[in-house]
Design an enzyme around this catalytic site. Structure first.
Site, PDB file in Angstrom:
ATOM      1  N   TYR A  39       0.837  -1.212   0.000  1.00 37.41           N
ATOM      2  CA  TYR A  39       0.000   0.000   0.000  1.00 37.41           C
ATOM      3  C   TYR A  39       0.859   1.244   0.000  1.00 37.41           C
ATOM      4  O   TYR A  39       2.084   1.189   0.184  1.00 37.41           O
ATOM      5  CB  TYR A  39      -0.942  -0.009   1.222  1.00 37.41           C
ATOM      6  CG  TYR A  39      -0.269   0.345   2.533  1.00 37.41           C
ATOM      7  CD1 TYR A  39       0.513  -0.592   3.219  1.00 37.41           C
ATOM      8  CD2 TYR A  39      -0.414   1.603   3.109  1.00 37.41           C
ATOM      9  CE1 TYR A  39       1.136  -0.270   4.414  1.00 37.41           C
ATOM     10  CE2 TYR A  39       0.197   1.927   4.311  1.00 37.41           C
ATOM     11  CZ  TYR A  39       0.967   0.992   4.951  1.00 37.41           C
ATOM     12  OH  TYR A  39       1.588   1.305   6.145  1.00 37.41           O
ATOM     13  N   ARG A  58       8.265   4.121  -4.591  1.00 31.95           N
ATOM     14  CA  ARG A  58       8.249   3.171  -3.465  1.00 31.95           C
ATOM     15  C   ARG A  58       7.190   2.094  -3.669  1.00 31.95           C
ATOM     16  O   ARG A  58       7.420   0.911  -3.374  1.00 31.95           O
ATOM     17  CB  ARG A  58       8.031   3.895  -2.143  1.00 31.95           C
ATOM     18  CG  ARG A  58       8.177   2.986  -0.911  1.00 31.95           C
ATOM     19  CD  ARG A  58       8.131   3.766   0.384  1.00 31.95           C
ATOM     20  NE  ARG A  58       6.854   4.428   0.570  1.00 31.95           N
ATOM     21  CZ  ARG A  58       6.600   5.249   1.598  1.00 31.95           C
ATOM     22  NH1 ARG A  58       7.554   5.529   2.473  1.00 31.95           N
ATOM     23  NH2 ARG A  58       5.405   5.809   1.740  1.00 31.95           N
ATOM     24  N   ARG A 107      -7.530 -20.458  -1.106  1.00 27.61           N
ATOM     25  CA  ARG A 107      -6.684 -20.149   0.050  1.00 27.61           C
ATOM     26  C   ARG A 107      -5.553 -21.170   0.103  1.00 27.61           C
ATOM     27  O   ARG A 107      -5.697 -22.271   0.604  1.00 27.61           O
ATOM     28  CB  ARG A 107      -7.473 -20.188   1.364  1.00 27.61           C
ATOM     29  CG  ARG A 107      -6.610 -19.605   2.526  1.00 27.61           C
ATOM     30  CD  ARG A 107      -6.945 -20.131   3.893  1.00 27.61           C
ATOM     31  NE  ARG A 107      -5.924 -19.685   4.846  1.00 27.61           N
ATOM     32  CZ  ARG A 107      -4.756 -20.327   5.059  1.00 27.61           C
ATOM     33  NH1 ARG A 107      -4.483 -21.444   4.366  1.00 27.61           N
ATOM     34  NH2 ARG A 107      -3.872 -19.876   5.924  1.00 27.61           N
ATOM     35  N   HIS A 109      -1.049 -21.085   0.353  1.00 27.82           N
ATOM     36  CA  HIS A 109       0.164 -20.257   0.424  1.00 27.82           C
ATOM     37  C   HIS A 109       0.781 -20.128  -0.966  1.00 27.82           C
ATOM     38  O   HIS A 109       1.262 -19.066  -1.345  1.00 27.82           O
ATOM     39  CB  HIS A 109       1.188 -20.893   1.377  1.00 27.82           C
ATOM     40  CG  HIS A 109       0.754 -20.873   2.809  1.00 27.82           C
ATOM     41  ND1 HIS A 109      -0.305 -21.621   3.264  1.00 27.82           N
ATOM     42  CD2 HIS A 109       1.227 -20.192   3.879  1.00 27.82           C
ATOM     43  CE1 HIS A 109      -0.448 -21.411   4.568  1.00 27.82           C
ATOM     44  NE2 HIS A 109       0.454 -20.548   4.973  1.00 27.82           N
ATOM     45  N   LYS A 151       6.398  -1.867   1.923  1.00 28.78           N
ATOM     46  CA  LYS A 151       5.228  -1.297   2.592  1.00 28.78           C
ATOM     47  C   LYS A 151       4.064  -2.269   2.424  1.00 28.78           C
ATOM     48  O   LYS A 151       3.167  -2.060   1.606  1.00 28.78           O
ATOM     49  CB  LYS A 151       4.916   0.091   2.034  1.00 28.78           C
ATOM     50  CG  LYS A 151       4.101   0.962   2.969  1.00 28.78           C
ATOM     51  CD  LYS A 151       4.070   2.410   2.491  1.00 28.78           C
ATOM     52  CE  LYS A 151       3.137   3.274   3.312  1.00 28.78           C
ATOM     53  NZ  LYS A 151       3.502   3.391   4.737  1.00 28.78           N
ATOM     54  N   GLU A 184      12.582   2.208  13.879  1.00 30.54           N
ATOM     55  CA  GLU A 184      11.653   3.293  13.513  1.00 30.54           C
ATOM     56  C   GLU A 184      10.429   3.210  14.416  1.00 30.54           C
ATOM     57  O   GLU A 184      10.396   2.389  15.334  1.00 30.54           O
ATOM     58  CB  GLU A 184      11.222   3.140  12.051  1.00 30.54           C
ATOM     59  CG  GLU A 184      10.535   1.820  11.726  1.00 30.54           C
ATOM     60  CD  GLU A 184      10.129   1.679  10.270  1.00 30.54           C
ATOM     61  OE1 GLU A 184      10.011   2.685   9.547  1.00 30.54           O
ATOM     62  OE2 GLU A 184       9.901   0.530   9.837  1.00 30.54           O
ATOM     63  N   LEU A 208      11.075   1.233   7.021  1.00 30.16           N
ATOM     64  CA  LEU A 208      10.441   1.700   5.787  1.00 30.16           C
ATOM     65  C   LEU A 208      11.191   2.951   5.317  1.00 30.16           C
ATOM     66  O   LEU A 208      11.486   3.834   6.129  1.00 30.16           O
ATOM     67  CB  LEU A 208       8.973   2.063   6.041  1.00 30.16           C
ATOM     68  CG  LEU A 208       8.249   2.519   4.774  1.00 30.16           C
ATOM     69  CD1 LEU A 208       7.875   1.311   3.911  1.00 30.16           C
ATOM     70  CD2 LEU A 208       7.018   3.340   5.100  1.00 30.16           C
TER      71      LEU A 208
HETATM   72  N1  PDD Z   1       2.815   5.065   7.616  1.00 31.49           N
HETATM   73  N2  PDD Z   1       7.534   3.749   8.882  1.00 31.49           N
HETATM   74  C1  PDD Z   1       6.394   3.033   8.855  1.00 31.49           C
HETATM   75  C2  PDD Z   1       6.410   1.622   9.399  1.00 31.49           C
HETATM   76  C3  PDD Z   1       5.202   3.591   8.321  1.00 31.49           C
HETATM   77  O1  PDD Z   1       4.052   2.863   8.286  1.00 31.49           O
HETATM   78  C4  PDD Z   1       5.232   4.907   7.838  1.00 31.49           C
HETATM   79  C5  PDD Z   1       4.013   5.573   7.235  1.00 31.49           C
HETATM   80  C6  PDD Z   1       6.440   5.621   7.906  1.00 31.49           C
HETATM   81  C7  PDD Z   1       6.536   7.042   7.373  1.00 31.49           C
HETATM   82  O2  PDD Z   1       6.619   6.973   5.971  1.00 31.49           O
HETATM   83  P1  PDD Z   1       6.150   8.227   5.076  1.00 31.49           P
HETATM   84  O3  PDD Z   1       6.942   9.433   5.522  1.00 31.49           O
HETATM   85  O4  PDD Z   1       6.448   7.806   3.645  1.00 31.49           O
HETATM   86  O5  PDD Z   1       4.664   8.376   5.321  1.00 31.49           O
HETATM   87  C8  PDD Z   1       7.569   5.017   8.413  1.00 31.49           C
HETATM   88  C9  PDD Z   1       1.666   5.482   6.875  1.00 31.49           C
HETATM   89  C10 PDD Z   1       1.407   6.932   6.954  1.00 31.49           C
HETATM   90  C11 PDD Z   1       0.473   4.645   7.309  1.00 31.49           C
HETATM   91  O6  PDD Z   1       0.684   3.439   7.461  1.00 31.49           O
HETATM   92  O7  PDD Z   1      -0.598   5.180   7.479  1.00 31.49           O
END
Ligand code: PDD
Length: 297
Positions: A39, A58, A107, A109, A151, A184, A208
């Protein structure tokens, strides 16, 4: 404020724009059965789809990481996003949510290569929240998988961690520690300031590659600040003069309490004020990469 009623919002699903209430997927969609998807959350500030190329780059690398082929050109993707915003007029800032799953299969894997992906996109208002007084966060062991650079929609660990933070003195975030080192936040990137040097963990499979993070590194360095992408251990985090968290829907947020203990003097620090100024100025004056007028649909 979003003008449409929540369920009447127009969303995009697999080639069609339709009300959210009519947007249906199969219960055998792998996003539903396995969290097998990726996403993006892209902010829209004053009608400008912010850093759109970075976000779509990304998305492309996340899709490659899962070996999913979305089958839509970047130009077509952009025109869908612009049309989505056109169909959901709003006064304030918005966020675009894009999700691509591997599609519908038994369903199992094991999946075949010829599955048709599911592509969903919607937009909604960015809730206006004032973090300028600073927020509290907790620390927690990083219990997530080792492909955090992708992501992925499989966010159960992050969901549990964010809810644990909220249940703990109504904290906003959990800053995660893996093998004694800061990675993070559960849904944000992390910066610290120590002795005038700004640091953020380097980009690897444990974090991320945040768009806001990368922009802040760029802006801080362009402004002449010392900004290092380097290891930060848990003690450095606890003893930092300042801590910030960054993300598309929160911007740059000062952390004033970590696990119940004050950071610095317990108030947002001067480096944060400078960082926020850089970010807010860029939001207004930065290159407007994609606006609704750019794409006549
Ligand atoms: N989250 N790290 C993680 C694990 C994240 O899920 C996000 C963003 C970030 C920040 O990334 P960016 O600056 O590209 O938004 C870092 C989004 C906003 C969400 O899951 O809603």
């Amino acid at each position: 404020m979003q003008t449409q009623d929540f369920m009447l919002r127009i969303v995009y699903l697999n080639g069609a724009f339709l009300p959210l209430s009519e947007a249906k997927i199969s219960v055998l969609d792998r996003g539903f059965t396995f969290g097998d998807g990726v996403y993006e959350v892209i902010p829209v500030f004053n009608g400008n789809i912010f850093r759109v190329e970075d976000h779509l780059n990304r998305l492309a690398s996340s899709l490659a990481g899962l070996n999913i082929n979305i089958g839509i050109s970047r130009d077509k993707l952009k025109s869908i996003l612009v049309e989505l915003l056109r169909r959901n007029p709003a006064t304030g800032n918005q966020q675009l949510y894009l999700q691509v799953t591997r599609g519908v299969t038994e369903r199992d894997h094991i999946y075949e290569d010829n599955v048709t992906p599911t592509f969903f996109a919607m937009c909604k208002a960015i809730t206006k929240r004032d973090f300028s007084a600073g927020v509290c966060v907790i620390t927690h062991e990083d219990i997530r998988w080792k492909y955090c650079h992708i992501k992925a929609t499989a966010l159960l660990a992050s969901v549990l961690l964010k809810n644990l933070a909220k249940a703990t003195a109504n904290c906003l975030e959990a800053i995660l520690i893996r093998n004694g080192m800061v990675t993070e936040g559960a849904s944000s990137n992390v910066f610290i300031v120590a002795d005038g040097i700004i640091k953020t963990p380097k980009k690897d499979n444990n974090v991320l590659p945040g768009i806001t993070r990368d922009l802040m590194v760029e802006l801080l360095r362009d402004s002449g600040s010392l900004c290092q992408e380097t290891d930060i251990n848990e003690q450095e985090l606890q003893q930092a003069d300042e801590i910030w968290i960054t993300g598309s829907t929160i911007g740059v947020v000062p952390v004033v309490t970590l696990d119940g203990k004050k950071i610095g003097d317990g108030k947002p620090g001067r480096y944060w004020h400078q960082a926020r100024e850089l970010y807010e100025t860029y939001k207004v004056n930065g290159p407007h990469t994609l606006q609704q007028r750019d794409y006549v649909v």
